[in-house]
Design a protein around this motif. Structure first.
Motif, short mmCIF file in Angstrom:
data_model
loop_
_atom_site.label_atom_id
_atom_site.label_comp_id
_atom_site.label_asym_id
_atom_site.label_seq_id
_atom_site.Cartn_x
_atom_site.Cartn_y
_atom_site.Cartn_z
N UNK A 196 0.65 -1.16 -0.05
CA UNK A 196 -0.05 0.02 -0.15
C UNK A 196 0.98 1.19 -0.11
N UNK A 197 0.39 2.25 -0.61
CA UNK A 197 0.87 3.71 -0.74
C UNK A 197 1.13 4.04 0.77
N UNK A 198 2.40 4.42 1.15
CA UNK A 198 2.61 4.91 2.66
C UNK A 198 2.27 6.25 3.08
N UNK A 199 1.85 7.06 2.15
CA UNK A 199 1.12 8.42 2.57
C UNK A 199 0.72 9.20 1.42
N UNK A 200 -0.24 8.46 0.82
CA UNK A 200 -0.98 8.84 -0.45
C UNK A 200 -2.23 9.62 0.01
N UNK A 201 -1.90 10.92 0.64
CA UNK A 201 -3.01 11.73 1.00
C UNK A 201 -3.84 12.25 -0.10
N UNK A 202 -4.88 13.00 -0.01
CA UNK A 202 -5.78 13.48 -0.95
C UNK A 202 -4.90 14.44 -1.81
N UNK A 203 -5.44 14.12 -3.26
CA UNK A 203 -4.83 14.89 -4.26
C UNK A 203 -6.12 14.86 -5.33
N UNK A 204 -6.38 16.29 -5.31
CA UNK A 204 -7.58 16.80 -6.14
C UNK A 204 -8.39 18.00 -5.46
N UNK A 205 -9.79 17.96 -5.95
CA UNK A 205 -10.40 19.09 -5.23
C UNK A 205 -11.53 18.58 -4.56
N UNK A 206 -12.07 19.34 -3.38
CA UNK A 206 -13.55 19.15 -2.54
C UNK A 206 -14.08 20.37 -2.26
N UNK A 207 -15.54 20.02 -1.87
CA UNK A 207 -16.17 21.22 -1.42
C UNK A 207 -17.17 20.80 -0.66
N UNK A 208 -17.79 21.57 0.16
CA UNK A 208 -18.94 21.33 1.16
C UNK A 208 -19.70 22.56 1.29
N UNK A 209 -20.80 22.36 1.43
CA UNK A 209 -21.95 23.62 1.73
C UNK A 209 -23.03 23.07 2.88
N UNK A 210 -23.21 23.91 3.85
CA UNK A 210 -24.12 23.40 4.59
C UNK A 210 -24.71 24.82 5.23
N UNK A 211 -26.38 24.75 5.52
CA UNK A 211 -26.98 25.80 5.67
C UNK A 211 -27.91 25.25 7.16
N UNK A 212 -28.05 26.18 8.07
CA UNK A 212 -28.55 25.85 9.33
C UNK A 212 -29.74 27.04 9.63
N UNK A 213 -30.86 26.95 10.26
CA UNK A 213 -31.75 27.81 10.68
C UNK A 213 -32.15 27.61 12.08
N UNK A 214 -31.66 28.41 13.16
CA UNK A 214 -32.08 28.44 14.48
C UNK A 214 -33.42 28.97 14.95
N UNK A 215 -34.24 28.32 15.18
CA UNK A 215 -35.50 28.59 15.35
C UNK A 215 -35.60 29.55 16.71
N UNK A 216 -36.46 30.48 16.61
CA UNK A 216 -36.45 31.51 17.74
C UNK A 216 -36.94 31.11 19.15
N UNK A 217 -38.07 30.39 19.06
CA UNK A 217 -38.67 29.79 20.08
C UNK A 217 -38.13 28.74 20.90
N UNK A 218 -37.98 28.84 22.10
CA UNK A 218 -37.41 27.88 23.06
C UNK A 218 -38.64 26.84 23.27
N UNK A 219 -38.19 25.54 23.20
CA UNK A 219 -39.03 24.18 23.33
C UNK A 219 -38.50 23.36 24.56
#
Length: 429
Positions: free
Chosen positions: A327-350
């Motif tokens: 096995x290749x002893x230190x073949x870390x990632x070679x290329x490109x990647x991306x991630x996006x995420x969106x969150x919405x915090x509701x105002x009401x406490x439950x």
């Protein structure tokens, strides 16, 4: 496909019910969390805290069909911080390494070991001039600098690992353990080195600058002792962020006001990737851009949060590196990647907290291996910010079935799109 959709909706409903049940049952729990501090005087003090993350995970088999069902401890940390002079501080943190894996050479009781996570000497002169030395996080993207406890989601590490995450240990001697070994570049994003950082405020904005040097990858592709260099610029155009040192957070749940922060990172090490056995050795360079937008909506309408990240790694060790039978002893990632995420915090406490639904997409495109993608959908139940949070989420994609964020990124890797469902708890004091 209908079966997959039905299964995901069932798990989403169960997740909501479990979080609501906890909210109702937990109305008598305390809502204030803070580490304990012992002060000798204004310039001498020591504090101690703790953090745990634990989860239940149900994952569809790679070929479909049966689901695994496992509880695990993801992190169990002890935090110790102190100050011994007006300008001199220290940090000493531990974690439970191998908490969810089997016996190893350094395991205790056959299944886990408590080990050194951070050991940092801090010279903090003023806002513009600071130096940390010892074992600490390598400056890189916001996701890495959040650490596991300050991500906006429970499992934030979904894009390819940097060398200090890809590695499984620290070098055991000068220039590593010798030629032909697997290479060692740190652990949990940490490495041994020095970090210089500071902050200025041009035109009413806020600019954080970080420059660092670390041991980096040793042995394997780098038997000669070249060092790893990393730098980061973070520009906050609206409100500033208040974090320890150069660390970050993935959300402030609206407590920091409106935030628009864009950052750039560069990481480089000569001979930092590849396989020394086959002779396919390469310099390693990573370029990363990340973005945080947080908007407190008017009229107490909640909080919107967006995180984005793009990575481009150059580690051109060549496809011949994968011909090594071991096995290749230190073949870390070679290329490109991306991630996006969106969150919405509701105002009401439950109950004792607030619900925060979210969605995330991640795409990883290696140079020599198959593309892998993943959708994540879920809800956080925010009790006390990052100090007390319950998460329930599902995933669908082939990221994990093709090796996860650490790879392997070798030719011929294949995997089906699979479902998974997770419920997790995070507590800090």
């Amino acid at each position: 496909m209908k079966e997959h959709v039905a299964r995901r909706w069932k798990r989403f409903v169960v997740a909501g019910a479990m979080a609501a049940l906890v909210a109702g049952m937990g109305s008598t729990l305390p809502s204030a969390y803070a580490g304990g501090t012992i002060k000798a005087d204004d310039d001498k003090w020591i504090s101690i805290g703790m953090g745990i993350r634990t989860s239940f995970n149900s994952i569809e088999g790679a070929a479909g069909g049966h689901y695994s069902n496992d509880f695990k401890v993801d992190n169990a940390r002890i935090y110790i911080n102190g100050q011994i002079h007006k300008y001199v501080k220290f940090t000493f943190n531990t974690d439970c390494f191998n908490c969810n894996v089997g016996a190893g050479a350094n395991s205790f009781g056959g299944n886990s070991s408590i080990g050194l996570l951070d050991a940092i000497g801090k010279f903090e002169i003023n806002e513009r001039v600071n130096l940390w030395v010892g074992r600490t996080l390598v400056p890189s993207e916001r996701g890495e600098l959040n650490g596991p406890f300050y991500h906006a989601t429970f499992d934030g590490f979904r894009t390819p690992f940097n060398p200090a995450d890809f590695s499984g240990n620290f070098p055991s001697g000068p220039n590593g353990a010798g030629a032909g070994t697997a290479g060692q570049a740190g652990l949990y994003g940490r490495d041994n080195g020095a970090v210089f950082f500071g902050k200025i405020h041009p035109f009413g904005t806020h600019l954080l600058y970080v420059a660092s040097v670390f041991t980096g990858q040793r042995g394997g592709s780098n038997p000669t002792g070249s060092l790893l260099y990393a730098g980061r610029l973070q520009w906050n155009l609206l409100n500033d962020e208040d974090n320890p040192g150069y660390y970050t957070s993935g959300t402030y749940y609206g407590t920091a006001g409106d935030i628009f922060a864009i950052s750039g990172n560069v990481i480089h090490q000569k001979d930092g990737a590849g396989d020394s056995v086959t002779g396919n050795v390469s310099d390693y360079t990573g370029a990363i851009v990340d973005l945080l937008i947080e908007k407190v909506l008017p009229n107490n309408a909640g909080v919107f949060t967006f995180n984005g990240e793009f990575k481009r790694y150059w580690a051109n060790y060549g496809v011949g590196a994968f011909t090594n039978p071991a096995g290749c002893n230190f073949c870390i990632f070679n290329g490109h990647s991306w991630t996006v995420y969106a969150l919405y915090l509701l105002p009401q406490e439950i109950g004792i907290g607030r619900f925060q639904p979210y969605a995330r997409f991640t795409s990883i495109d290696p140079l020599y291996s198959a593309m892998r993608q993943e959708w994540e959908y879920g809800v956080n139940y925010i009790i006390s910010g990052h100090n007390a949070r319950i998460s329930a989420y599902g995933r669908y994609g082939d990221l994990e079935s093709k090796g996860g964020p650490a790879g392997p990124f070798s030719p011929g890797v294949a995997g089906n799109k699979v479902d998974s469902f997770h419920v997790a708890l995070q507590l800090q004091y």
